[in-house]
Design an enzyme around this catalytic site. Structure first.
Site, PDB file in Angstrom:
ATOM      1  N   GLY A  14       1.022  -1.142   0.113  1.00  0.00           N
ATOM      2  CA  GLY A  14       0.047   0.013  -0.017  1.00  0.00           C
ATOM      3  C   GLY A  14       0.761   1.549  -0.051  1.00  0.00           C
ATOM      4  N   ILE A  21       0.446   6.560   3.921  1.00  0.00           N
ATOM      5  CA  ILE A  21       1.006   5.871   5.643  1.00  0.00           C
ATOM      6  C   ILE A  21       1.343   5.125   5.555  1.00  0.00           C
ATOM      7  CG2 ILE A  21      -0.332   4.910   7.682  1.00  0.00           C
ATOM      8  CD1 ILE A  21      -3.261   6.856   6.753  1.00  0.00           C
ATOM      9  N   GLN A  41       1.516  -1.061  -7.163  1.00  0.00           N
ATOM     10  CA  GLN A  41       1.137  -1.562  -7.825  1.00  0.00           C
ATOM     11  C   GLN A  41       1.850  -0.786  -9.242  1.00  0.00           C
ATOM     12  OE1 GLN A  41      -2.817   1.348  -6.077  1.00  0.00           O
ATOM     13  NE2 GLN A  41      -4.222  -0.258  -8.036  1.00  0.00           N
ATOM     14  N   ASP A  65      -0.819  -6.194  -7.498  1.00  0.00           N
ATOM     15  CA  ASP A  65      -2.510  -6.214  -7.308  1.00  0.00           C
ATOM     16  C   ASP A  65      -2.925  -7.065  -6.486  1.00  0.00           C
ATOM     17  OD1 ASP A  65      -5.188  -5.665  -7.945  1.00  0.00           O
ATOM     18  OD2 ASP A  65      -4.235  -4.733 -10.022  1.00  0.00           O
ATOM     19  N   ALA A  96     -12.012   2.468  -3.760  1.00  0.00           N
ATOM     20  CA  ALA A  96     -13.529   2.312  -4.660  1.00  0.00           C
ATOM     21  C   ALA A  96     -13.445   3.431  -5.925  1.00  0.00           C
ATOM     22  CB  ALA A  96     -14.682   2.601  -3.996  1.00  0.00           C
ATOM     23  N   TYR A 158     -18.652   9.451   1.802  1.00  0.00           N
ATOM     24  CA  TYR A 158     -17.419   7.943   1.815  1.00  0.00           C
ATOM     25  C   TYR A 158     -17.992   6.939   2.228  1.00  0.00           C
ATOM     26  CZ  TYR A 158     -13.445   5.521   4.431  1.00  0.00           C
ATOM     27  OH  TYR A 158     -12.448   4.666   4.069  1.00  0.00           O
ATOM     28  N   LYS A 165     -14.982  -0.822   4.789  1.00  0.00           N
ATOM     29  CA  LYS A 165     -14.397  -1.100   6.128  1.00  0.00           C
ATOM     30  C   LYS A 165     -14.846  -2.067   7.450  1.00  0.00           C
ATOM     31  CE  LYS A 165     -10.872   1.693   5.099  1.00  0.00           C
ATOM     32  NZ  LYS A 165      -9.544   1.280   4.812  1.00  0.00           N
ATOM     33  N   ILE A 194      -5.785  11.763   7.089  1.00  0.00           N
ATOM     34  CA  ILE A 194      -4.625  12.346   6.714  1.00  0.00           C
ATOM     35  C   ILE A 194      -4.428  12.312   5.379  1.00  0.00           C
ATOM     36  CG2 ILE A 194      -2.240  11.532   6.378  1.00  0.00           C
ATOM     37  CD1 ILE A 194      -3.209   9.514   9.179  1.00  0.00           C
ATOM     38  N   THR A 196      -3.513  12.474   2.417  1.00  0.00           N
ATOM     39  CA  THR A 196      -2.615  11.968   0.928  1.00  0.00           C
ATOM     40  C   THR A 196      -3.599  11.938  -0.115  1.00  0.00           C
ATOM     41  OG1 THR A 196      -4.140   9.484   1.998  1.00  0.00           O
ATOM     42  CG2 THR A 196      -2.152  10.157   3.234  1.00  0.00           C
ATOM     43  N   ALA A 198      -5.053   9.151  -1.486  1.00  0.00           N
ATOM     44  CA  ALA A 198      -6.556   8.281  -1.051  1.00  0.00           C
ATOM     45  C   ALA A 198      -7.283   9.802  -0.973  1.00  0.00           C
ATOM     46  CB  ALA A 198      -5.876   7.704  -0.428  1.00  0.00           C
TER      47      ALA A 198
HETATM   48  P1  NAD Z   1      -2.692   5.807  -0.434  1.00  0.00           P
HETATM   49  O1  NAD Z   1      -2.989   6.049  -1.701  1.00  0.00           O
HETATM   50  O2  NAD Z   1      -1.050   6.429  -0.538  1.00  0.00           O
HETATM   51  O3  NAD Z   1      -2.366   3.871  -0.208  1.00  0.00           O
HETATM   52  C1  NAD Z   1      -3.312   3.375  -0.842  1.00  0.00           C
HETATM   53  C2  NAD Z   1      -2.947   2.446  -1.600  1.00  0.00           C
HETATM   54  O4  NAD Z   1      -3.964   1.345  -2.130  1.00  0.00           O
HETATM   55  C3  NAD Z   1      -2.307   2.951  -2.408  1.00  0.00           C
HETATM   56  O5  NAD Z   1      -0.484   2.345  -2.811  1.00  0.00           O
HETATM   57  C4  NAD Z   1      -2.298   2.029  -3.773  1.00  0.00           C
HETATM   58  O6  NAD Z   1      -0.850   1.140  -4.598  1.00  0.00           O
HETATM   59  C5  NAD Z   1      -3.568   0.770  -2.817  1.00  0.00           C
HETATM   60  N1  NAD Z   1      -4.367   0.152  -3.522  1.00  0.00           N
HETATM   61  C6  NAD Z   1      -5.748   0.316  -4.188  1.00  0.00           C
HETATM   62  N2  NAD Z   1      -5.983  -0.362  -5.205  1.00  0.00           N
HETATM   63  C7  NAD Z   1      -4.999  -1.482  -4.857  1.00  0.00           C
HETATM   64  C8  NAD Z   1      -4.649  -3.298  -5.515  1.00  0.00           C
HETATM   65  N3  NAD Z   1      -5.356  -3.224  -6.897  1.00  0.00           N
HETATM   66  N4  NAD Z   1      -3.937  -3.304  -5.143  1.00  0.00           N
HETATM   67  C9  NAD Z   1      -3.119  -3.556  -4.815  1.00  0.00           C
HETATM   68  N5  NAD Z   1      -3.116  -1.657  -3.979  1.00  0.00           N
HETATM   69  C10 NAD Z   1      -4.055  -0.793  -4.429  1.00  0.00           C
HETATM   70  O7  NAD Z   1      -3.574   6.496   1.249  1.00  0.00           O
HETATM   71  P2  NAD Z   1      -3.450   6.328   1.947  1.00  0.00           P
HETATM   72  O8  NAD Z   1      -3.994   7.780   2.967  1.00  0.00           O
HETATM   73  O9  NAD Z   1      -1.941   6.295   3.257  1.00  0.00           O
HETATM   74  O10 NAD Z   1      -4.408   5.097   2.730  1.00  0.00           O
HETATM   75  C11 NAD Z   1      -3.636   3.456   3.574  1.00  0.00           C
HETATM   76  C12 NAD Z   1      -5.262   3.244   3.712  1.00  0.00           C
HETATM   77  O11 NAD Z   1      -5.294   3.835   5.052  1.00  0.00           O
HETATM   78  C13 NAD Z   1      -6.788   2.635   2.842  1.00  0.00           C
HETATM   79  O12 NAD Z   1      -6.361   1.160   3.399  1.00  0.00           O
HETATM   80  C14 NAD Z   1      -6.676   3.791   3.550  1.00  0.00           C
HETATM   81  O13 NAD Z   1      -7.732   3.542   3.227  1.00  0.00           O
HETATM   82  C15 NAD Z   1      -6.897   4.088   5.408  1.00  0.00           C
HETATM   83  N6  NAD Z   1      -7.137   5.720   5.441  1.00  0.00           N
HETATM   84  C16 NAD Z   1      -6.471   6.531   5.581  1.00  0.00           C
HETATM   85  C17 NAD Z   1      -7.415   7.295   6.254  1.00  0.00           C
HETATM   86  C18 NAD Z   1      -6.421   8.858   5.365  1.00  0.00           C
HETATM   87  O14 NAD Z   1      -7.633   9.823   6.008  1.00  0.00           O
HETATM   88  N7  NAD Z   1      -6.023   9.519   4.527  1.00  0.00           N
HETATM   89  C19 NAD Z   1      -8.003   7.663   7.548  1.00  0.00           C
HETATM   90  C20 NAD Z   1      -7.875   6.715   7.718  1.00  0.00           C
HETATM   91  C21 NAD Z   1      -7.270   5.036   7.061  1.00  0.00           C
HETATM   92  O1  0WE Z   2      -9.898   5.710   2.747  1.00  0.00           O
HETATM   93  C1  0WE Z   2      -9.845   6.667   2.722  1.00  0.00           C
HETATM   94  C2  0WE Z   2      -9.921   7.038   1.456  1.00  0.00           C
HETATM   95  C3  0WE Z   2     -10.184   5.352   0.021  1.00  0.00           C
HETATM   96  C4  0WE Z   2      -9.927   5.688  -1.159  1.00  0.00           C
HETATM   97  C5  0WE Z   2     -10.313   7.296  -1.009  1.00  0.00           C
HETATM   98  C6  0WE Z   2     -10.235   7.754  -3.061  1.00  0.00           C
HETATM   99  C7  0WE Z   2      -9.913   8.462  -4.009  1.00  0.00           C
HETATM  100  C8  0WE Z   2      -9.854   8.311  -5.685  1.00  0.00           C
HETATM  101  C9  0WE Z   2     -10.859   4.728  -1.994  1.00  0.00           C
HETATM  102  N1  0WE Z   2     -11.183   5.187  -3.242  1.00  0.00           N
HETATM  103  C10 0WE Z   2     -10.975   6.252  -4.081  1.00  0.00           C
HETATM  104  N2  0WE Z   2     -11.630   6.225  -4.536  1.00  0.00           N
HETATM  105  C11 0WE Z   2     -10.780   7.021  -5.591  1.00  0.00           C
HETATM  106  O2  0WE Z   2     -10.671   6.899  -7.236  1.00  0.00           O
HETATM  107  N3  0WE Z   2     -10.530   7.712   3.737  1.00  0.00           N
HETATM  108  C12 0WE Z   2     -10.198   7.303   4.972  1.00  0.00           C
HETATM  109  C13 0WE Z   2     -10.276   9.367   3.283  1.00  0.00           C
HETATM  110  C14 0WE Z   2     -11.212   9.287   2.528  1.00  0.00           C
HETATM  111  O3  0WE Z   2     -12.129   9.511   1.954  1.00  0.00           O
HETATM  112  C15 0WE Z   2     -12.931  10.136   1.924  1.00  0.00           C
HETATM  113  C16 0WE Z   2     -13.434  10.343   3.291  1.00  0.00           C
HETATM  114  C17 0WE Z   2     -11.720  10.203   4.120  1.00  0.00           C
HETATM  115  C18 0WE Z   2     -11.430  10.761   5.153  1.00  0.00           C
HETATM  116  C19 0WE Z   2     -13.894  10.086   0.666  1.00  0.00           C
HETATM  117  C20 0WE Z   2     -14.910  10.850   1.200  1.00  0.00           C
HETATM  118  C21 0WE Z   2     -15.432  11.139   2.295  1.00  0.00           C
HETATM  119  C22 0WE Z   2     -14.485  10.870   3.183  1.00  0.00           C
END
Ligand code: NAD
Ligand code: 0WE
Length: 258
Positions: A14, A21, A41, A65, A96, A158, A165, A194, A196, A198
């Site tokens: 990831g 993160i 990826q 993947d 998603a 979300y 989740k 945070i 990021t 995503a």
């Molecule tokens: P990020 O975009 O840096 O990480 C998401 C990762 O998912 C990426 O590295 C991407 O390559 C990977 N991914 C997506 N589809 C994939 C696939 N088919 N195969 C392999 N990898 C795949 O963003 P992040 O915020 O660091 O997210 C990491 C985790 O933390 C996620 O589970 C996210 O839901 C969770 N999270 C994020 C937040 C936030 O606010 N950023 C808060 C709570 C939890």
């Molecule tokens: O888990 C997440 C993000 C997950 C995520 C983000 C994306 C953006 C780009 C999953 N799929 C996608 N697909 C994309 O095409 N978080 C906890 C961060 C997050 O995402 C949100 C939030 C928060 C917080 C989306 C809507 C509302 C709040």
């Protein structure tokens, strides 16, 4: 300096870029003495090589993947060949289709639901199954995933990620029960929002950050490095009695009513 993960071998799934993160966790785990395998990826391949080169020892880099069983099998075969075993896994993959995060939840498509649950929840089952035979001969291991409060509370937009989740957190408990007899622990860290990749381009994300700054007991958001330090606890020996747990690392936001 003695590290909490000295001599341990860990798989981290990831990392997309330096804001991920999972990257903060990789840096903290390397600092604590772990030898790492990072998967990526394909679309992030180039960037990942530069990032990985900044860690010592340099991590093994493998494409994966999580929607593809063959790629998951190849990852564990390569880890077995190179390291002979595995002590921990960090799962930080979530996705998603973008349209699903801006529509009314009732409009969630069958395909969007399938993709979100496959990548964001089922993948933990697949990774745990691959890790088990490499962890058993080492006397156990620790598996950690990343969740969000949207698993149990409704956040605007979300949507299906919240459902994914919820499935992920339930998966943590079922895996914990199934793998506990092998001393393999399974836990989640539920992080506060945070900025990021995503979170990039998500409408209203700054509003979410602002609400946390205003309402959370600590009156601030959390840094990825703070999520990483708490993750070290769940990955390492200090949490040897903890499994099936979701640890909130969110400035206390989950505790307040309003
Ligand atoms: P990020 O975009 O840096 O990480 C998401 C990762 O998912 C990426 O590295 C991407 O390559 C990977 N991914 C997506 N589809 C994939 C696939 N088919 N195969 C392999 N990898 C795949 O963003 P992040 O915020 O660091 O997210 C990491 C985790 O933390 C996620 O589970 C996210 O839901 C969770 N999270 C994020 C937040 C936030 O606010 N950023 C808060 C709570 C939890
Ligand atoms: O888990 C997440 C993000 C997950 C995520 C983000 C994306 C953006 C780009 C999953 N799929 C996608 N697909 C994309 O095409 N978080 C906890 C961060 C997050 O995402 C949100 C939030 C928060 C917080 C989306 C809507 C509302 C709040």
């Amino acid at each position: 300096m003695a590290g909490s993960l000295d001599g341990k071998v860990g798989l981290i799934v990831g990392v997309a870029n330096k804001r991920s993160i999972a990257w903060a966790i990789a840096q903290a785990a390397a600092r604590e003495g772990a030898t790492l395998i990072l998967t990526y990826q394909d679309r992030f391949a180039e960037h990942l090589q530069d990032l990985a080169a900044t860690l010592t020892p340099a991590p093994q880099l493998l494409p994966c993947d999580v929607q593809d069983d063959a790629q998951i099998d190849a990852v564990f075969a390569a880890i077995g060949a190179a390291h002979g075993g595995l002590d921990f896994v960090v799962h930080g993959a979530a996705f998603a289709p973008r349209e699903e995060l801006s529509t009314g939840f009732t409009n969630t498509t069958r395909e969007g639901f399938r993709v979100a649950l496959d990548i964001s929840a089922y993948s933990l089952v697949a990774l745990a199954r691959g890790a088990r035979p490499l962890m058993e001969p080492r006397g156990g291991g620790s598996i950690l995933t990343l969740s969000y409060l949207g698993a149990t509370r409704v956040f605007p937009n979300y949507n299906v990620m919240g459902v994914a989740k919820a499935a992920l957190e339930s998966t943590v408990r079922y895996l914990a029960a199934d793998l506990g007899p092998q001393n393999i622990r399974v836990n989640a860290v539920s992080a506060g929002p945070i900025k990021t990749l995503a979170a990039a381009g998500i409408g209203g994300f700054s509003t979410i950050l602002g609400v946390v700054r205003e309402k959370a007991p600590l009156r601030r958001t959390v840094e990825a490095s703070e999520v990483a330090e708490s993750s070290l606890f769940l990955l390492g020996p200090a949490s040897s009695g903890i499994t099936g747990e979701v640890l909130m690392v969110d400035s206390g936001y989950h505790a307040v009513g309003m």
